[in-house]
Design an enzyme around this catalytic site. Structure first.
Site, PDB file in Angstrom:
ATOM      1  N   SER A 207      27.153 -62.249 -13.552  1.00 38.35           N
ATOM      2  CA  SER A 207      27.028 -62.116 -12.101  1.00 38.35           C
ATOM      3  C   SER A 207      27.158 -60.635 -11.766  1.00 38.35           C
ATOM      4  CB  SER A 207      28.160 -62.894 -11.421  1.00 38.35           C
ATOM      5  OG  SER A 207      28.320 -62.475 -10.072  1.00 38.35           O
TER       6      SER A 207
ATOM      7  N   TYR B 223      37.100 -65.767 -10.473  1.00 39.06           N
ATOM      8  CA  TYR B 223      35.670 -65.707 -10.828  1.00 39.06           C
ATOM      9  C   TYR B 223      35.301 -64.311 -11.323  1.00 39.06           C
ATOM     10  CZ  TYR B 223      30.559 -66.273 -10.047  1.00 39.06           C
ATOM     11  OH  TYR B 223      29.185 -66.330 -10.180  1.00 39.06           O
TER      12      TYR B 223
END
Ligand code: NAD
Length: 271
Positions: free
Chosen positions: A156, A169
């Site tokens: 990401s 995350y």
């Protein structure tokens, strides 16, 4: 489906984790379109995974569904046994499964922390280790690929951009980046290529709450110089390329598929 994308992955066998929805589903379809046989991993909800398999088969491709929680060592091992039993081996692993368990930092529970780390980071370790063991057991098949095996980690932009309210995350994705680079360095002499694709904002269920309102969408577009939200196919095309011999000299790299989100768009008009 014809030879799809020149059939650049013809005869190769791929496993995509978390492939019953979103980006993983598009990656599975694109790999099949490029000629690979695809194992569609899912944790729960076999109906959705079977629908992905049916769609691929409907276009003349080859796919099976395989259930496993990528955070479970036992289940991952069993999944690879099934993959190898069915397809004989594996040539391409796409570590796509991911979750967000968001919370303000001071309220984050150990369960939220552990779930994100287990799926987003440990899952990539467990699946990659099984894949590498099988690549080494199988040995080179030059008529299929000039690499012994290919691993693509879906990371990401938050492997680099800090993200308030998502400490678990961001920690997992930052971990994925160094995990990927380290095993790429370790495994390159074996001719195993390991790379990451790091999406920016891609329209899927994981971030529906953001793009679903005009206010949320506007805020998001302010962060994307290219002026549009990403589509799952944007990511899938990059993965097919990294899985193919067209990218044979590339290992240990992160390919940001983000419409320029990594370009500090806040600095366009100042700074
Ligand atoms: P998604 O929720 O549709 O896909 C995630 C998939 O992972 C789901 O199918 C889910 O069932 C599966 N999964 C969750 N836990 C699992 C487990 N323990 N074992 C096996 N499968 C499991 O969302 P998505 O946007 O398609 O996300 C795919 C990947 O892309 C994730 O790694 C995510 O972090 C990453 N990503 C997405 C975006 C985005 O904007 N959508 C941006 C950057 C990175």
């Amino acid at each position: 489906m014809g030879d799809g994308k020149d059939g650049i992955l013809k005869g190769q066998r791929a496993l995509v984790t978390g492939a019953s929805s979103g980006i993983g589903k598009a990656i599975a379809a694109a790999l099949a379109e490029a000629g690979a046989s695809v194992a569609v991993n899912f944790r729960a909800g076999g109906d959705k995974a079977n629908a992905v398999v049916d769609e691929i088969r409907g276009r003349g491709g080859d796919a099976i569904a395989l259930q496993a929680d990528v955070g479970s060592e036992y289940e991952v091992h069993e999944m690879f046994l099934q993959m190898i039993k069915h397809y004989g081996s594996i040539d391409i692993l796409v570590n796509n499964a991911g979750v967000q368990k968001d919370a303000p930092f001071h309220e984050m529970t150990i369960e939220q922390w552990n779930e994100a780390i287990s799926v987003d980071l440990t899952g990539q370790f467990l699946c990659s280790r099984e894949a590498v063991r099988e690549f080494m057991r199988r040995g080179m098949v030059p008529e299929l690929s000039s690499a012994l095996g290919k691993i693509i980690c879906i990371s990401s932009v938050h492997d680099t951009i800090p993200w308030a309210g998502h400490a678990n995350y961001a920690a997992a994705k930052g971990g994925v980046k160094m995990f990927m680079k380290t095993i790429a360095q370790e495994l390159a002499p074996l001719k195993i290529r390991v790379n990451a694709v790091s999406p920016g904002a891609i329209k899927t269920e994981i971030n529906k709450s953001v793009w679903d309102t005009s206010e949320g969408l506007k805020g998001l577009l302010d962060l994307i110089p290219y002026g549009r939200i990403g589509e799952v196919e944007d990511v899938a095309r990059a993965v097919v390329w990294l899985a193919s011999d067209d990218s044979d000299y590339i290992t240990g790299d992160v390919l940001y598929v983000d419409g320029g989100m990594m370009l500090y768009p806040e600095f366009r008009t100042g700074g």
